[in-house]
Scaffold this active site. Structure first.
Site, PDB file in Angstrom:
ATOM      1  N   ASP A  66     -10.312 -11.595   6.725  1.00  0.00           N
ATOM      2  CA  ASP A  66      -9.825 -10.219   6.872  1.00  0.00           C
ATOM      3  C   ASP A  66     -10.874  -9.162   7.187  1.00  0.00           C
ATOM      4  O   ASP A  66     -10.582  -8.232   7.916  1.00  0.00           O
ATOM      5  CB  ASP A  66      -9.080  -9.820   5.598  1.00  0.00           C
ATOM      6  CG  ASP A  66      -8.136  -8.653   5.816  1.00  0.00           C
ATOM      7  OD1 ASP A  66      -7.516  -8.586   6.893  1.00  0.00           O
ATOM      8  OD2 ASP A  66      -8.006  -7.809   4.918  1.00  0.00           O
ATOM      9  N   LYS A  81      -3.971 -13.489  11.626  1.00  0.00           N
ATOM     10  CA  LYS A  81      -5.410 -13.596  11.353  1.00  0.00           C
ATOM     11  C   LYS A  81      -5.714 -14.695  10.345  1.00  0.00           C
ATOM     12  O   LYS A  81      -6.557 -15.557  10.565  1.00  0.00           O
ATOM     13  CB  LYS A  81      -5.962 -12.266  10.806  1.00  0.00           C
ATOM     14  CG  LYS A  81      -6.080 -11.154  11.785  1.00  0.00           C
ATOM     15  CD  LYS A  81      -6.994 -10.040  11.292  1.00  0.00           C
ATOM     16  CE  LYS A  81      -6.850  -9.685   9.834  1.00  0.00           C
ATOM     17  NZ  LYS A  81      -5.519  -9.239   9.449  1.00  0.00           N
ATOM     18  N   THR A  82      -5.032 -14.639   9.205  1.00  0.00           N
ATOM     19  CA  THR A  82      -5.293 -15.608   8.141  1.00  0.00           C
ATOM     20  C   THR A  82      -4.886 -17.009   8.564  1.00  0.00           C
ATOM     21  O   THR A  82      -5.632 -17.981   8.387  1.00  0.00           O
ATOM     22  CB  THR A  82      -4.542 -15.195   6.865  1.00  0.00           C
ATOM     23  OG1 THR A  82      -4.994 -13.912   6.447  1.00  0.00           O
ATOM     24  CG2 THR A  82      -4.791 -16.190   5.746  1.00  0.00           C
ATOM     25  N   HIS A 112     -11.846  -5.197  11.100  1.00  0.00           N
ATOM     26  CA  HIS A 112     -10.676  -5.767  10.412  1.00  0.00           C
ATOM     27  C   HIS A 112     -10.353  -7.064  11.136  1.00  0.00           C
ATOM     28  O   HIS A 112      -9.610  -7.074  12.116  1.00  0.00           O
ATOM     29  CB  HIS A 112      -9.516  -4.776  10.489  1.00  0.00           C
ATOM     30  CG  HIS A 112      -8.318  -5.203   9.721  1.00  0.00           C
ATOM     31  ND1 HIS A 112      -7.031  -4.852  10.086  1.00  0.00           N
ATOM     32  CD2 HIS A 112      -8.189  -5.957   8.608  1.00  0.00           C
ATOM     33  CE1 HIS A 112      -6.165  -5.355   9.222  1.00  0.00           C
ATOM     34  NE2 HIS A 112      -6.847  -6.029   8.326  1.00  0.00           N
ATOM     35  N   LYS A 115      -8.265  -2.807  -0.183  1.00  0.00           N
ATOM     36  CA  LYS A 115      -8.335  -1.941   0.977  1.00  0.00           C
ATOM     37  C   LYS A 115      -9.132  -0.669   0.716  1.00  0.00           C
ATOM     38  O   LYS A 115      -9.708  -0.098   1.646  1.00  0.00           O
ATOM     39  CB  LYS A 115      -6.922  -1.597   1.458  1.00  0.00           C
ATOM     40  CG  LYS A 115      -6.180  -2.785   2.057  1.00  0.00           C
ATOM     41  CD  LYS A 115      -6.956  -3.426   3.220  1.00  0.00           C
ATOM     42  CE  LYS A 115      -6.152  -4.519   3.907  1.00  0.00           C
ATOM     43  NZ  LYS A 115      -6.924  -5.185   4.988  1.00  0.00           N
ATOM     44  N   ARG A 161       0.831  -1.196   0.000  1.00  0.00           N
ATOM     45  CA  ARG A 161       0.000   0.000   0.000  1.00  0.00           C
ATOM     46  C   ARG A 161       0.870   1.252   0.000  1.00  0.00           C
ATOM     47  O   ARG A 161       2.003   1.241   0.455  1.00  0.00           O
ATOM     48  CB  ARG A 161      -0.893   0.039   1.246  1.00  0.00           C
ATOM     49  CG  ARG A 161      -1.988  -1.002   1.311  1.00  0.00           C
ATOM     50  CD  ARG A 161      -2.770  -0.878   2.614  1.00  0.00           C
ATOM     51  NE  ARG A 161      -3.356   0.447   2.762  1.00  0.00           N
ATOM     52  CZ  ARG A 161      -2.958   1.346   3.667  1.00  0.00           C
ATOM     53  NH1 ARG A 161      -1.969   1.080   4.500  1.00  0.00           N
ATOM     54  NH2 ARG A 161      -3.548   2.524   3.739  1.00  0.00           N
ATOM     55  N   SER A 212      -1.640  -6.753  10.239  1.00  0.00           N
ATOM     56  CA  SER A 212      -0.949  -7.626   9.295  1.00  0.00           C
ATOM     57  C   SER A 212       0.251  -8.280   9.970  1.00  0.00           C
ATOM     58  O   SER A 212       1.030  -7.628  10.663  1.00  0.00           O
ATOM     59  CB  SER A 212      -0.485  -6.808   8.089  1.00  0.00           C
ATOM     60  OG  SER A 212       0.217  -7.612   7.178  1.00  0.00           O
ATOM     61  N   ARG A 237       2.220 -11.851  -1.810  1.00  0.00           N
ATOM     62  CA  ARG A 237       0.818 -12.141  -1.504  1.00  0.00           C
ATOM     63  C   ARG A 237       0.233 -13.147  -2.478  1.00  0.00           C
ATOM     64  O   ARG A 237       0.737 -13.325  -3.587  1.00  0.00           O
ATOM     65  CB  ARG A 237      -0.013 -10.859  -1.580  1.00  0.00           C
ATOM     66  CG  ARG A 237       0.332  -9.802  -0.538  1.00  0.00           C
ATOM     67  CD  ARG A 237      -0.423 -10.020   0.728  1.00  0.00           C
ATOM     68  NE  ARG A 237      -0.125  -9.017   1.748  1.00  0.00           N
ATOM     69  CZ  ARG A 237      -0.849  -8.861   2.847  1.00  0.00           C
ATOM     70  NH1 ARG A 237      -1.900  -9.623   3.074  1.00  0.00           N
ATOM     71  NH2 ARG A 237      -0.515  -7.946   3.747  1.00  0.00           N
TER      72      ARG A 237
END
Length: 557
Positions: free
Chosen positions: A275, A260-261, A239, A220, A66, A256, A346
């Site tokens: 996410d 989480k994933t 989030h 995003k 980003r 990040s 990614r």
């Protein structure tokens, strides 16, 4: 050729221009099949076919992640009072500048050989799904929206956003004219004007990605849009990842790199998403149709669900997973341990590529919430229970840490605070999200735990990362109610309640001070992190009228 309307163009005129371009252009690929998107991406040389069939792509250096300083919000009278302009993440742009960008995007789009259009929705719950039209010159971008956004449901007329579509223009490899935007867009370090922008107009439901080839810019932007729109409809955007199984549904919040994933992809629990979710009066629902997972150092034995989703062998015309900025050798094999291109490689793939997902991507009200942190200082307990006020405090703080060596000038772990575990994407005033979460937690009697996926036995470089198998055991114990039956003791620095035992985890690991050889150094480091909490709290919320009972739970206070 496109001509700018005389005088100030209204947004409706821009929409008419876009419709005209799509109607007159000779090569519009309007909602083509997934197979066609894949074939077009390869034919256009936007991606290469890997050995397992996934598509591999690489972006320019400025697009490996980003670009927060180029991400802007159109400041209009209708909405400016709803947005926290004190946050450095909410960068305003004047309507006139946005309309210049929009015009330039349309003019550039008109000149393209091919145009791709996808019509999808954001949100698995038809009652609040946001219809979203993406228009781009790249088949790979269209495929990304097919991976990540959802098909339009048959009952879309139930949505509070029915007939109120969001339009997203994406020109990932074109650049803005620097001279034209002199004094309107930010200055780079070398003195030049930026030629990239990720802009969103909440009031008119239009977004533009111009010059950023990072696919996450698309994802995003739409997440930020939903985070602005949903609270007005009584829905709390979060989030987080979410799953459902024994003990009920659960939300996992974290920045990040905190897991989480990884932790939500549990073969024993049905995944809703990894996410972005909304919590309404009916329960929770995923925003997305897919996952956008970090691939650096991924290993099949540690993260089998994610690894197999991306690496399963298939005919490339059917596969459609997009692997972005990972090392790939001439034989088509990936090396996910190679970070020379970026630490932020990614992969985008549909949820259906995982073995255990909930097809509806919806569930009832969460019984458990997990706040994830990756503490590189090695001082936060690996698992702790939070009371209501502590939960509100840690939600407001959103703590994790940056690792030494990952950024220039960082020699020691640095405390990072991002409210709601996603501050860059939460544009509204903070009391809106905090109040909504507090009300929902209280109403539905949701248990909240803190999970540290970071270091133990010392800081990064001295201690070691908490073994993921132990972390999974702690998560399982929290979600299935096993931690409701054990004794707790209050941590002297962080005030949270630490369990004395946890099935499948050595008891010595649970109290972090026990794992340090030098106990005094632990105390010293823990005091430093607690002081980081205090300073950030006073800076961020000193004038925000936070409830005194919540403030008292802040470490260092």
């Amino acid at each position: 050729m496109l001509h700018m309307p005389v005088g100030k163009a209204s947004i409706e005129e821009f929409r008419e221009i876009l419709d005209s371009i799509l109607n007159k252009h000779e090569n519009v690929k309007d909602n083509i099949s997934r197979r066609e998107m894949i074939e077009e991406a390869v034919a256009n040389k936007e991606a290469l076919i890997s050995k397992n069939g996934a598509l591999a792509t690489w972006t320019p250096p400025e697009s490996t992640g980003r670009s927060p300083k180029d991400t802007v919000i159109v400041r209009r009278p209708e909405s400016e009072g709803n947005i926290d302009w004190d946050s450095p993440n909410n960068i305003p742009i004047e309507p006139e500048t946005f309309e210049m960008v929009l015009y330039d995007a349309l003019k550039t789009l008109e000149s393209k050989e091919k145009i791709y259009v996808t019509d999808r929705v954001i949100g698995a719950d038809p009652s609040w799904a946001l219809p979203t039209r993406t228009v781009t010159d790249h088949a790979l971008t269209a495929l990304f929206t097919d991976n990540m956004f959802r098909d339009v449901p048959e009952d879309i007329q139930k949505s509070v956003f029915y007939n109120d579509e969001f339009t997203l223009l994406v020109l990932p490899y074109d650049k803005l004219d620097r001279e034209r935007y002199e004094g309107r867009l930010r200055k780079l370090k070398d003195g030049r004007t930026s030629n990239m922008i990720v802009a969103m107009d909440f009031d008119n439901k239009i977004g533009v990605v111009y010059g950023s080839a990072y696919q996450g810019s698309v994802k995003k932007l739409m997440f930020t849009v939903m985070n602005y729109l949903l609270p007005e409809k009584g829905i709390l955007p979060l989030h987080c990842s979410a799953n459902d199984g024994e003990g009920g549904s659960a939300l996992l919040l974290g920045l990040s790199g905190t897991g989480k994933t990884t932790l939500s992809a549990d073969p024993h629990r049905a995944l809703l998403g990894d996410d972005e979710h909304g919590w309404s009066d009916e329960g929770i629902a995923n925003f997305e149709n897919g996952c956008y997972a970090k691939m650096i150092n991924i290993k099949k034995e540690k993260e089998p669900e994610i690894y197999d989703a991306v690496m399963h062998r298939d005919d490339w015309r059917k596969h459609g997973a997009i692997v972005e900025n990972a090392m790939m050798y001439p034989n088509g094999k990936f090396d996910f341990s190679d970070s020379r291109l970026t630490q932020n490689s990614r992969a985008s793939y549909p949820l259906t590529y995982l073995t255990n997902v909930k097809p509806s991507s919806r569930a009832g009200h969460p019984k458990t919430i997990l706040f994830l942190t990756a503490d590189a200082n090695g001082v936060i307990p690996p698992v702790a229970k939070l009371n209501q006020n502590q939960a509100m405090l840690w939600f407001l703080m959103g703590y994790t840490s940056k690792l030494a060596g990952t950024e220039t000038g960082i020699d020691e772990p640095v405390s990072v605070f991002s409210r709601f575990f996603g501050e860059p994407f939460m544009p509204r005033n903070p009391d809106v999200y905090a109040t909504m979460l507090g009300e929902k937690m209280k109403k539905h009697r949701t248990n909240v735990y803190l999970i540290n996926t970071g270091w133990t036995g010392g800081p990064y470089g001295v201690g070691e990362r908490i073994d993921i198998d132990y972390t999974r055991a702690m998560v399982d114990a929290a979600l299935t109610g096993k931690l409701e039956k054990v004794s707790y003791r209050r941590h002297p620095f962080f005030k949270v309640m630490v369990p004395g035992e946890c099935p499948g985890v050595p008891s010595n690991l649970l109290w972090p001070r026990n794992t340090w050889k030098d106990k005094e150094k632990y105390d010293e480091r823990a005091k430093k992190v607690a002081e980081d909490f205090r300073r950030h709290f006073e800076k961020a919320y000193g004038n925000k009228n936070i409830d005194e009972e919540i403030a008292r739970e802040c470490p260092g206070v």
